[in-house]
Write a protein that holds these residues in place. Structure first.
Motif, PDB file in Angstrom:
ATOM      1  N   GLN A   1      -2.362 -13.195  -8.147  1.00 36.41           N
ATOM      2  CA  GLN A   1      -2.801 -11.911  -8.702  1.00 36.41           C
ATOM      3  C   GLN A   1      -2.858 -10.804  -7.643  1.00 36.41           C
ATOM      4  O   GLN A   1      -3.529  -9.797  -7.829  1.00 36.41           O
ATOM      5  CB  GLN A   1      -4.133 -12.028  -9.462  1.00 36.41           C
ATOM      6  CG  GLN A   1      -4.031 -13.000 -10.634  1.00 36.41           C
ATOM      7  CD  GLN A   1      -5.304 -13.148 -11.425  1.00 36.41           C
ATOM      8  OE1 GLN A   1      -6.402 -13.008 -10.914  1.00 36.41           O
ATOM      9  NE2 GLN A   1      -5.156 -13.436 -12.708  1.00 36.41           N
ATOM     10  N   SER A   2      -2.168 -11.040  -6.508  1.00 31.72           N
ATOM     11  CA  SER A   2      -1.878  -9.944  -5.573  1.00 31.72           C
ATOM     12  C   SER A   2      -0.347  -9.829  -5.511  1.00 31.72           C
ATOM     13  O   SER A   2       0.361 -10.740  -5.963  1.00 31.72           O
ATOM     14  CB  SER A   2      -2.467 -10.248  -4.188  1.00 31.72           C
ATOM     15  OG  SER A   2      -1.704 -11.236  -3.521  1.00 31.72           O
ATOM     16  N   PRO A   3       0.207  -8.740  -4.947  1.00 29.31           N
ATOM     17  CA  PRO A   3       1.666  -8.563  -4.969  1.00 29.31           C
ATOM     18  C   PRO A   3       2.440  -9.693  -4.276  1.00 29.31           C
ATOM     19  O   PRO A   3       3.529 -10.082  -4.715  1.00 29.31           O
ATOM     20  CB  PRO A   3       1.869  -7.228  -4.246  1.00 29.31           C
ATOM     21  CG  PRO A   3       0.595  -6.485  -4.466  1.00 29.31           C
ATOM     22  CD  PRO A   3      -0.480  -7.530  -4.455  1.00 29.31           C
ATOM     23  N   SER A   4       1.927 -10.204  -3.185  1.00 31.30           N
ATOM     24  CA  SER A   4       2.353 -11.441  -2.551  1.00 31.30           C
ATOM     25  C   SER A   4       3.842 -11.732  -2.636  1.00 31.30           C
ATOM     26  O   SER A   4       4.659 -11.074  -1.995  1.00 31.30           O
ATOM     27  CB  SER A   4       1.531 -12.589  -3.169  1.00 31.30           C
ATOM     28  OG  SER A   4       1.810 -13.815  -2.573  1.00 31.30           O
TER      29      SER A   4
ATOM     30  N   MET B   1       6.889 -10.429   2.538  1.00 26.71           N
ATOM     31  CA  MET B   1       5.496 -10.870   2.647  1.00 26.71           C
ATOM     32  C   MET B   1       4.729 -10.444   3.906  1.00 26.71           C
ATOM     33  O   MET B   1       3.518 -10.230   3.830  1.00 26.71           O
ATOM     34  CB  MET B   1       5.409 -12.370   2.416  1.00 26.71           C
ATOM     35  CG  MET B   1       5.656 -12.682   0.953  1.00 26.71           C
ATOM     36  SD  MET B   1       5.244 -14.359   0.460  1.00 26.71           S
ATOM     37  CE  MET B   1       3.466 -14.355   0.553  1.00 26.71           C
ATOM     38  N   PRO B   2       5.382 -10.298   5.052  1.00 24.79           N
ATOM     39  CA  PRO B   2       4.553  -9.861   6.197  1.00 24.79           C
ATOM     40  C   PRO B   2       3.832  -8.538   5.933  1.00 24.79           C
ATOM     41  O   PRO B   2       2.738  -8.315   6.447  1.00 24.79           O
ATOM     42  CB  PRO B   2       5.583  -9.734   7.334  1.00 24.79           C
ATOM     43  CG  PRO B   2       6.629 -10.740   6.988  1.00 24.79           C
ATOM     44  CD  PRO B   2       6.749 -10.684   5.476  1.00 24.79           C
TER      45      PRO B   2
ATOM     46  N   ASP C   1       1.424  -4.429  -9.389  1.00 26.84           N
ATOM     47  CA  ASP C   1       1.170  -3.062  -8.927  1.00 26.84           C
ATOM     48  C   ASP C   1       2.220  -2.612  -7.920  1.00 26.84           C
ATOM     49  O   ASP C   1       2.482  -1.430  -7.781  1.00 26.84           O
ATOM     50  CB  ASP C   1      -0.211  -2.975  -8.255  1.00 26.84           C
ATOM     51  CG  ASP C   1      -1.303  -2.703  -9.270  1.00 26.84           C
ATOM     52  OD1 ASP C   1      -1.081  -1.876 -10.145  1.00 26.84           O
ATOM     53  OD2 ASP C   1      -2.361  -3.343  -9.178  1.00 26.84           O
ATOM     54  N   PHE C   2       2.737  -3.574  -7.188  1.00 25.89           N
ATOM     55  CA  PHE C   2       3.677  -3.360  -6.088  1.00 25.89           C
ATOM     56  C   PHE C   2       2.934  -2.879  -4.842  1.00 25.89           C
ATOM     57  O   PHE C   2       1.817  -2.379  -4.911  1.00 25.89           O
ATOM     58  CB  PHE C   2       4.821  -2.411  -6.451  1.00 25.89           C
ATOM     59  CG  PHE C   2       5.676  -2.944  -7.582  1.00 25.89           C
ATOM     60  CD1 PHE C   2       5.842  -4.308  -7.775  1.00 25.89           C
ATOM     61  CD2 PHE C   2       6.305  -2.080  -8.450  1.00 25.89           C
ATOM     62  CE1 PHE C   2       6.623  -4.797  -8.795  1.00 25.89           C
ATOM     63  CE2 PHE C   2       7.093  -2.568  -9.488  1.00 25.89           C
ATOM     64  CZ  PHE C   2       7.248  -3.932  -9.658  1.00 25.89           C
TER      65      PHE C   2
END
Ligand SMILES: Cc1cc2nc3c(=O)[nH]c(=O)nc-3n(C[C@H](O)[C@H](O)[C@H](O)COP(=O)(O)OP(=O)(O)OC[C@H]3O[C@@H](n4cnc5c(N)ncnc54)[C@H](O)[C@@H]3O)c2cc1C
Length: 558
Positions: free
Chosen positions: A437-440, A445-446, A518-519
């Motif tokens: 539930q985060s953009p991850s 990813m960094p 959300d991006f």
């Protein structure tokens, strides 16, 4: 390389325990210890740093993110101290980079390698008790999960999986000494991003390679190679600009969706753009072409047709091409693999493709495998390119108990429940870097990792300045975040595809879109505003600050 560790005491107390020593764990340790002066310890199952790049050493393993942005940007000197050899770094080069980071900041002295965290239990006195598989117990005020989104490898429960007489290799646990397939008959199960990278190289050694495919993928050429020295020099100089742009971008890349949609431009214009992007290689078509492909089947079909044609132009045998052309799901809603000769490999006479969607694998046998229709295949070696229990898997494999002894995986039995993908109600002071539930995983990813680490750092600084003991999201904020995530996912085509983003690759896993949409840039802005407004949606020592409407407003909808 085996790292050395000093013998830890059986029980100790620290400010923070960090679980995992990949990108996330390394930067988190540096942040807490070197920038904030806290006593932090890292536990890592592997015998060295690197995370993903410690474990994934299969032939062809490399990042699909361009090398110049697949690293940290928090330190200009670090940025300037490293030079990548190619457009996309190979696994060993990324591992080398992370070893360089560990050396540069002297991180290893606070990392205990070869040690898995088996449980983390919240005691009602605002402390966590963390227990390792080596019998050590550590008490900590904060627990920070840096376990990765793609670190729990998935071995499907095939009947007879342990009966195969030859060696079996999982791409996510590749032997460090490498594998020589010369002259061998190799069976490979899976056709996702790892398989796409490994296939051409395994085929170059094996006498026969048979790939068992459940789902065909839209695959775009990586177009790997050395980077123009002039471009490299300009990027080296442009540290601040690149950092700013990728932090504000949608996906953590310097890629920007076109203003017009695929269905709004002429066929010629669309064809020219797609051809240009195809030739450039990388994620341009996926993350830098048309926004409407994520919302409209009609728009998506326009891009799919282009990609389908590319496959048919490359693969000589029409029956094999039929199998390799994806069907039944939209382009872009499944992780887009990049290839270096994947489709071409199926033109070689010793490389075979077998569809296991319509005729599934019935069992692994002593000599190979058997399909549902009774067809038998024999191999000398078996490769499982069967992916990961993504995002929730690594967390659910630890016994994490919050208030009242509640198990996190039980709370998440119907799918993850978080606020911002960073914390979960009733689990105070437990932070999940790039959590569900985060953009991850929908980002380079960094960039997302740095944002989460910085955010956790800010929260802890603030708690300490206030003299507060603990923070957790309110139930209301968490419930609203879960609802919001489902709503925005359902506004797109993502849920229509059976992907690991949806948990669909793991039998019994709840079907829920796992990342947040959300991006990167808008999510960052949202978190910054939440912080500026006194940690909206969180309760600090039981005092809650309600979350404003902006937290559940989707920038993409405006
Ligand atoms: C094959 C592959 C290719 C990828 N390509 C890209 C790409 O092109 N671009 C991109 O942005 N991302 C890519 N990723 C995602 C990649 O995981 C991230 O970019 C990044 O490496 C994540 O870093 P991390 O530190 O968060 O997690 P990881 O690198 O996964 O590290 C987590 C560490 O935690 C350890 N750990 C887990 N559980 C425990 C426990 N209970 N106790 C102790 N230690 C534990 C693991 O051993 C692991 O070392 C790829 C992933 C894979 C698998």
């Amino acid at each position: 390389m085996t790292e050395t560790t000093t013998g830890p005491p059986a029980t100790s107390t620290v400010d923070a325990v960090i679980i995992g020593a990949g990108f996330s764990g390394l930067y988190m340790l540096h942040k807490l210890r070197d920038e904030m002066g806290l006593h932090a310890r890292v536990f890592e199952t592997g015998d060295g740093v690197g995370g993903t790049w410690y474990w994934n050493r299969y032939p062809g393993a490399r990042s699909d993110s361009d090398s110049y942005i697949y690293g940290f940007t928090f330190d200009r000197d670090l940025w300037e101290s490293w030079e990548w050899s190619e457009r996309y770094p190979e696994s060993h080069e990324i591992r080398g980079y992370l070893e360089h980071v560990a050396d540069r900041f002297d991180l290893r002295r606070d990392i205990t390698f070869g040690t898995r965290v088996v449980s983390a239990t919240y005691d009602e006195d605002s402390h966590w008790r963390v227990v390792t598989d080596q019998g050590e117990t550590v008490t900590a005020t904060y627990v920070i999960s840096a376990v990765g989104a793609l670190s729990a490898s998935n071995t499907p429960p095939f009947e007879g999986i342990d009966t195969f007489a030859g060696p079996t290799f999982h791409t996510g646990h590749w032997p460090h000494e490498g594998v020589d397939f010369t002259g061998q008959r190799v069976g490979m199960i899976g056709s996702g991003a790892s398989a796409v990278q490994a296939t051409p190289l395994i085929a170059a050694q094996a006498s026969e390679l048979t790939v068992f495919q459940r789902t065909a993928n839209y695959i775009i050429p990586a177009n790997n190679g050395p980077v123009d020295p002039q471009v490299k020099a300009e990027r080296r100089e442009d540290w601040a600009g690149i950092r700013e742009r990728i932090q504000q971008s949608n996906f953590g890349f310097e890629l920007y969706l076109q203003e017009k949609g695929a269905a709004e431009v002429s066929d010629d214009e669309r064809e020219a753009l797609l051809e240009d992007f195809w030739n450039r290689g990388g994620f341009h078509i996926w993350l830098g072409s048309y926004a409407d492909i994520f919302f409209s089947t009609e728009a998506n079909d326009l891009v799919r047709r282009f990609l389908d044609r590319k496959i048919r132009e490359t693969v000589h045998d029409p029956a094999t091409a039929d199998l390799l052309v994806p069907s039944g799901y939209p382009f872009g809603c499944k992780r887009n693999p990049l290839d270096s000769g994947y489709f071409e490999t199926f033109n070689e006479p010793h490389v075979h493709l077998v569809d296991v969607k319509t005729n599934p694998i019935a069992a692994i046998t002593g000599s190979g495998l058997r399909l549902a229709d009774g067809a038998e295949f024999e191999f000398d070696a078996l490769v499982l390119a069967t992916g990961f229990d993504a995002m929730t898997g690594p967390l659910n494999r630890i016994d994490i108990r919050g208030r009242g002894g509640q198990l996190l995986r039980e709370k998440w039995a119907e799918g993850p429940r978080t606020y911002l993908g960073l914390m979960s109600h009733d689990f105070p002071n437990l932070f999940t870097i790039t959590g569900p539930q985060s953009p991850s995983v929908l980002s380079n990813m960094p960039v997302s990792i740095e944002q989460h680490v910085d955010l956790v750092g800010r929260i802890i600084v603030d708690l300490r300045e206030r003299g507060a003991s603990e923070i957790e999201p309110t139930k209301e904020a968490e419930d609203a975040w879960c609802t919001y995530n489902a709503e925005i996912a359902n506004a797109t085509l993502f849920p229509t595809a059976d992907t690991w983003y949806m948990g669909a690759n793991i039998p019994g896993k709840p079907r829920q879109f796992l990342p947040n949409l959300d991006f990167v840039g808008p999510y960052r802005a949202k978190c910054d505003q939440i912080a500026a407004n006194g940690w909206e949606g969180f309760a600090i020592d039981g005092v809650a600050t309600p979350a404003g409407d902006h937290v559940y407003r989707w920038a993409l909808a405006s």
